[in-house]
Design a protein around this motif. Sequence first.
Motif, short mmCIF file in Angstrom:
data_model
loop_
_atom_site.label_atom_id
_atom_site.label_comp_id
_atom_site.label_asym_id
_atom_site.label_seq_id
_atom_site.Cartn_x
_atom_site.Cartn_y
_atom_site.Cartn_z
N VAL A 79 0.63 -1.42 -0.43
CA VAL A 79 0.15 -0.15 -0.03
C VAL A 79 0.82 1.06 0.18
O VAL A 79 2.00 0.84 0.27
N GLU A 80 0.15 2.33 -0.16
CA GLU A 80 0.80 3.51 -0.71
C GLU A 80 0.07 4.35 0.76
O GLU A 80 -0.51 5.00 1.07
N ILE A 81 0.96 5.62 1.07
CA ILE A 81 0.69 6.61 1.95
C ILE A 81 0.73 7.85 1.13
O ILE A 81 1.55 8.36 0.11
N ASN A 82 -0.58 8.34 0.81
CA ASN A 82 -0.50 9.27 -0.57
C ASN A 82 -1.08 10.73 0.65
O ASN A 82 -1.16 11.56 0.62
N SER A 83 -1.28 10.83 2.32
CA SER A 83 -1.92 11.64 3.06
C SER A 83 -1.03 11.55 4.58
O SER A 83 -1.44 9.64 4.48
N LEU A 84 0.23 12.45 4.47
CA LEU A 84 0.86 12.45 6.24
C LEU A 84 -0.24 14.18 6.91
O LEU A 84 1.29 14.51 6.43
N THR A 85 -0.10 13.72 7.97
CA THR A 85 -0.53 14.85 8.44
C THR A 85 -0.58 14.67 9.73
O THR A 85 0.51 13.48 10.78
N PHE A 86 0.18 15.89 10.83
CA PHE A 86 0.48 15.53 12.31
C PHE A 86 -0.50 16.20 13.30
O PHE A 86 -1.09 17.45 12.99
#
Length: 113
Positions: A79-86
């Motif tokens: 799978v791919e990460i297409n959104s990463l937020t903190f």
Amino acid sequence: MKRIQQFRYYGVDSPKNSLDGNSNSHTKAQFIAGSIFPNPILQLGIQSLPGTKFYVNGNPTPVLVGVTGIYELDLQGEVEINSLTFDPASLTAIDEAPGSYLLVDVIYDDEED
């Protein structure tokens, strides 16, 4: 072509931000919005305060950095990460704890090559 990149946050008033020459240090707002991260992320590594919260692919349930302060995820092409937020409160905790930081290491597919 796969590339490696590191993103750093030392806290809002840290002198380390200027020592980096702004090449890898980013603002709190950029980490909250996730606007600095390339897509897709194939491998992810995070070092920060235990309990730091982040969100992957828009999921409303946060992922937490564990007691070691290290989180690693190798997606192995699944799978791919297409959104990463903190989480804003997690970044505020970094601001308030002297010597704290957030390091995000990613391996991503540079589709321009």
